[in-house]
Design a protein around this motif. Structure first.
Motif, PDB file in Angstrom:
ATOM      1  N   ASP A   1       0.685  -1.037  -0.193  1.00 57.38           N
ATOM      2  CA  ASP A   1       0.206  -0.541   0.191  1.00 57.38           C
ATOM      3  C   ASP A   1       0.715   1.577   0.238  1.00 57.38           C
ATOM      4  O   ASP A   1       0.097   2.493  -0.531  1.00 57.38           O
ATOM      5  CB  ASP A   1      -0.991  -0.065   1.130  1.00 57.38           C
ATOM      6  N   ASN A   2       1.940   1.342   0.388  1.00 51.30           N
ATOM      7  CA  ASN A   2       3.154   2.519   0.245  1.00 51.30           C
ATOM      8  C   ASN A   2       3.237   2.583  -1.138  1.00 51.30           C
ATOM      9  O   ASN A   2       4.806   3.273  -0.657  1.00 51.30           O
ATOM     10  CB  ASN A   2       4.316   2.396   1.741  1.00 51.30           C
ATOM     11  N   HIS A   3       3.163   1.662  -2.145  1.00 47.97           N
ATOM     12  CA  HIS A   3       3.776   1.649  -3.173  1.00 47.97           C
ATOM     13  C   HIS A   3       3.014   1.985  -4.522  1.00 47.97           C
ATOM     14  O   HIS A   3       1.384   1.286  -4.490  1.00 47.97           O
ATOM     15  CB  HIS A   3       4.970   0.606  -3.361  1.00 47.97           C
ATOM     16  N   ILE A   4       3.466   2.187  -6.058  1.00 45.97           N
ATOM     17  CA  ILE A   4       2.365   1.902  -6.954  1.00 45.97           C
ATOM     18  C   ILE A   4       2.794   0.296  -7.240  1.00 45.97           C
ATOM     19  O   ILE A   4       3.673  -0.290  -7.116  1.00 45.97           O
ATOM     20  CB  ILE A   4       3.689   2.337  -8.345  1.00 45.97           C
ATOM     21  N   LEU A   5       1.434   0.063  -7.231  1.00 48.02           N
ATOM     22  CA  LEU A   5       2.039  -1.587  -7.594  1.00 48.02           C
ATOM     23  C   LEU A   5       1.614  -2.743  -8.468  1.00 48.02           C
ATOM     24  O   LEU A   5       0.849  -1.345  -9.746  1.00 48.02           O
ATOM     25  CB  LEU A   5      -0.057  -2.659  -7.080  1.00 48.02           C
ATOM     26  N   SER A   6       2.069  -2.914  -9.643  1.00 48.67           N
ATOM     27  CA  SER A   6       2.409  -3.540 -11.294  1.00 48.67           C
ATOM     28  C   SER A   6       1.047  -3.786 -12.079  1.00 48.67           C
ATOM     29  O   SER A   6       1.782  -3.533 -12.994  1.00 48.67           O
ATOM     30  CB  SER A   6       3.455  -4.591 -11.317  1.00 48.67           C
ATOM     31  N   ARG A   7       0.230  -3.935 -11.504  1.00 46.37           N
ATOM     32  CA  ARG A   7      -0.763  -4.182 -12.092  1.00 46.37           C
ATOM     33  C   ARG A   7      -1.989  -3.726 -12.025  1.00 46.37           C
ATOM     34  O   ARG A   7      -2.407  -3.054 -11.203  1.00 46.37           O
ATOM     35  CB  ARG A   7      -0.846  -5.524 -12.833  1.00 46.37           C
ATOM     36  N   PHE A   8      -3.410  -3.263 -13.099  1.00 43.20           N
ATOM     37  CA  PHE A   8      -4.127  -2.789 -12.955  1.00 43.20           C
ATOM     38  C   PHE A   8      -5.605  -3.380 -13.589  1.00 43.20           C
ATOM     39  O   PHE A   8      -5.269  -4.122 -14.698  1.00 43.20           O
ATOM     40  CB  PHE A   8      -4.229  -1.523 -12.114  1.00 43.20           C
ATOM     41  N   ASP A   9      -6.576  -2.747 -13.206  1.00 41.50           N
ATOM     42  CA  ASP A   9      -7.413  -3.692 -14.000  1.00 41.50           C
ATOM     43  C   ASP A   9      -8.878  -2.317 -14.422  1.00 41.50           C
ATOM     44  O   ASP A   9      -8.253  -1.339 -13.740  1.00 41.50           O
ATOM     45  CB  ASP A   9      -8.781  -4.807 -13.857  1.00 41.50           C
ATOM     46  N   ILE A  10      -9.589  -2.174 -15.671  1.00 46.14           N
ATOM     47  CA  ILE A  10     -10.509  -1.192 -16.042  1.00 46.14           C
ATOM     48  C   ILE A  10     -11.120  -1.821 -16.246  1.00 46.14           C
ATOM     49  O   ILE A  10     -11.368  -2.512 -16.807  1.00 46.14           O
ATOM     50  CB  ILE A  10      -9.836  -0.210 -17.173  1.00 46.14           C
ATOM     51  N   ASP A  11     -12.126  -0.807 -15.546  1.00 44.35           N
ATOM     52  CA  ASP A  11     -14.101  -1.070 -16.231  1.00 44.35           C
ATOM     53  C   ASP A  11     -14.581  -0.063 -16.290  1.00 44.35           C
ATOM     54  O   ASP A  11     -14.430   1.460 -16.333  1.00 44.35           O
ATOM     55  CB  ASP A  11     -14.683  -2.117 -15.161  1.00 44.35           C
ATOM     56  N   GLU A  12     -16.395  -0.069 -16.358  1.00 44.64           N
ATOM     57  CA  GLU A  12     -17.002   0.417 -16.879  1.00 44.64           C
ATOM     58  C   GLU A  12     -16.938   2.734 -15.881  1.00 44.64           C
ATOM     59  O   GLU A  12     -16.957   2.987 -15.870  1.00 44.64           O
ATOM     60  CB  GLU A  12     -18.815   1.119 -16.993  1.00 44.64           C
ATOM     61  N   ASN A  13     -16.916   2.005 -14.691  1.00 46.79           N
ATOM     62  CA  ASN A  13     -15.893   3.000 -13.876  1.00 46.79           C
ATOM     63  C   ASN A  13     -14.492   3.212 -13.734  1.00 46.79           C
ATOM     64  O   ASN A  13     -14.220   4.144 -12.752  1.00 46.79           O
ATOM     65  CB  ASN A  13     -16.955   2.698 -11.871  1.00 46.79           C
ATOM     66  N   GLY A  14     -13.745   3.172 -14.149  1.00 51.44           N
ATOM     67  CA  GLY A  14     -12.776   3.427 -14.295  1.00 51.44           C
ATOM     68  C   GLY A  14     -11.490   2.592 -14.084  1.00 51.44           C
ATOM     69  O   GLY A  14     -11.513   1.283 -13.672  1.00 51.44           O
ATOM     70  N   VAL A  15     -10.611   3.442 -13.316  1.00 50.90           N
ATOM     71  CA  VAL A  15      -8.784   1.953 -12.868  1.00 50.90           C
ATOM     72  C   VAL A  15      -9.157   1.340 -12.022  1.00 50.90           C
ATOM     73  O   VAL A  15      -9.974   1.910 -11.008  1.00 50.90           O
ATOM     74  CB  VAL A  15      -7.719   2.367 -13.384  1.00 50.90           C
ATOM     75  N   LYS A  16      -9.141   0.195 -11.253  1.00 51.82           N
ATOM     76  CA  LYS A  16      -9.271  -0.163 -10.289  1.00 51.82           C
ATOM     77  C   LYS A  16      -7.976  -0.865 -10.101  1.00 51.82           C
ATOM     78  O   LYS A  16      -7.821  -1.658 -10.849  1.00 51.82           O
ATOM     79  CB  LYS A  16     -10.567  -1.097  -9.875  1.00 51.82           C
TER      80      LYS A  16
END
Length: 449
Positions: free
Chosen positions: A132-147
């Protein structure tokens, strides 16, 4: 007397080769565009369209892909490709702009999470090591935006998570600098506000953590030791990697260039401190290989005799100050230890007492995007014929739909795939990788120019 008949045959062959290459480029452009899944002003670019576990966005893959798309478009406009494929290239260019927007949208979201959790800059404290103290490496996107990706939510409370990878921020910044060089600030829509808001934080973040462990380019650590965690004493990853440290150097250099373009005030940090740290901690000498830049080092411990194919980027793209003294022999070590005369390299190799540290992912395959990165290094260094041999080989592996695999497994490199990735994937490697496909476009356009 000239043999006009043979000259005519040679000319016809050249035309056929050019047409064949053009057909490959068209197919790969079409495949790359399929990776762009629209969500309003954002785009989801899955790392692979043919492997369910890769149906997410990786900062690293997406940033490199954006960088390569920009390079391809630059090269296309310098040569005759744009005249042949202008419409397709313009469409790809517009999609790339949305990719830059998306990457900054996610960076903004990650930085908000960091600040909300109480950002800990003191590297001696446990909290500084949490996901939680860092930018994690991957993410997802849906109709509400990035997550945050669903499976990664627990990584926020994990000490030295495998998703904690410091190259995310510098690669996005590097891709943005490249994009701005081609488009100027008019090419950005809303990302410029997020860049202005977050760039100084990122510069300080990259500088602050450059001496601390994180997972490497392959999302791995190579030495574990006991450390305090939220759940008491546990074994956690303790390695730093020359690739990651070098990317942080480049990230700060690129941030300074962006700041000039967008008129952003930055804290004055000296990225040469990072290159000094690199040179003080990653140089190794052995009798067989001479002196070269090692892949990995143990935190507060020894430099591990090791070499990684990702290190090509240190000399090709990141270029920390003073590194040129190690370039020739490090590249030679990569060629000897990871290519073995093949067109594609395995990812890494450890030596001496660490020789048991073996890559087993998909049975230790050889990676297409690494071969392409190496080919671009060769082109920059005047070794065009060798680069073309690699690119010709990779073109022979492009599927009819324009996709390129992640890797292929040569029998002599094959090891036991203890985690069963190959078996679960029908005894096949991953048949589509966004990063490899975009690297092909950059490499072949560099070759053609």
């Amino acid at each position: 007397m000239p043999d006009f008949q043979n000259e005519e045959k040679a000319g016809a062959l050249e035309v056929n080769v050019k047409k064949e290459r053009l057909d490959k480029i068209k197919k790969v452009i079409t495949e790359v565009k399929r990776h762009f899944i629209p969500f309003d002003n954002l785009v989801k670019t899955p790392a692979s369209l043919k492997y369910p576990d890769y149906n997410l966005m990786w900062n690293r893959d997406a940033a490199y892909s954006s960088y390569y798309i920009t390079e391809f478009i630059e090269n296309a406009k310098k040569g005759n490709l744009y005249g042949l494929l202008g419409e397709e290239i313009d469409e790809l260019d517009a999609l790339n702009g949305k990719l830059i927007e998306t990457l900054w949208e996610n960076l903004d979201s990650e930085i908000k999470k960091i600040n909300m959790n109480g950002y800990e800059k003191d590297i001696s404290k446990l909290e500084s090591k949490l996901g939680d103290n860092h930018i994690l490496s991957r993410f997802d996107i849906d109709e509400n935006g990035v997550k945050r990706a669903e499976n990664d939510k627990k990584e926020g409370k994990t000490t030295r998570s495998w998703t904690m990878q410091y190259d995310s921020a510098p690669l996005i910044i590097m891709a943005t600098e490249k994009y701005l060089q081609e488009h100027a600030k008019e090419g950005l829509k809303s990302a410029d506000k997020k860049i202005a808001k977050n760039l100084d934080f990122l510069v300080n973040y990259m500088y602050n953590f450059h001496k601390t462990p994180c997972a490497d380019a392959w999302e791995q650590y190579y030495f574990y030791d006991r450390d305090n965690t939220l759940n008491g004493q546990n074994y956690v990853g303790k390695t730093l990697d020359s690739y990651t440290v070098s990317s942080l150097y480049k990230g700060i250099k690129s941030a300074k260039e962006i700041a000039k373009t967008l008129d952003i005030k930055l804290t004055d940090v000296d990225e040469s401190d990072i290159s000094t740290f690199l040179l003080d901690n990653f140089i190794i000498t052995d009798e067989k290989r001479g002196t070269f830049l090692a892949k990995s080092k143990i935190e507060y411990g020894e430099t591990m005799p090791s070499i990684g194919a990702e290190e090509i980027e240190i000399f090709s793209t990141f270029k920390p100050k003073g590194i040129e003294q190690l370039e020739e022999n490090t590249v030679k070590t990569i060629e000897n230890e990871l290519f073995h005369g093949d067109y594609l390299p395995i990812r890494y190799r450890f030596f001496g007492k660490y020789r048991g540290m073996i890559d087993t992912y998909f049975g230790r395959g050889s990676w297409f995007h690494l071969g392409l990165q190496y080919s671009m290094y060769l082109i920059k260094n005047g070794r065009k014929e060798q680069a073309e041999n690699i690119i010709n080989y990779i073109e022979s592996r492009i599927d009819e739909d324009g996709s390129l695999p992640e890797q292929e497994v040569y029998d002599r490199n094959r090891v036991n795939d203890a985690s069963g990735f190959l078996e679960r994937n029908g005894n096949s490697t991953i048949k589509c990788l966004f990063w490899a496909e975009t690297a092909y476009l950059a490499a072949v356009s560099n070759l053609m120019n």
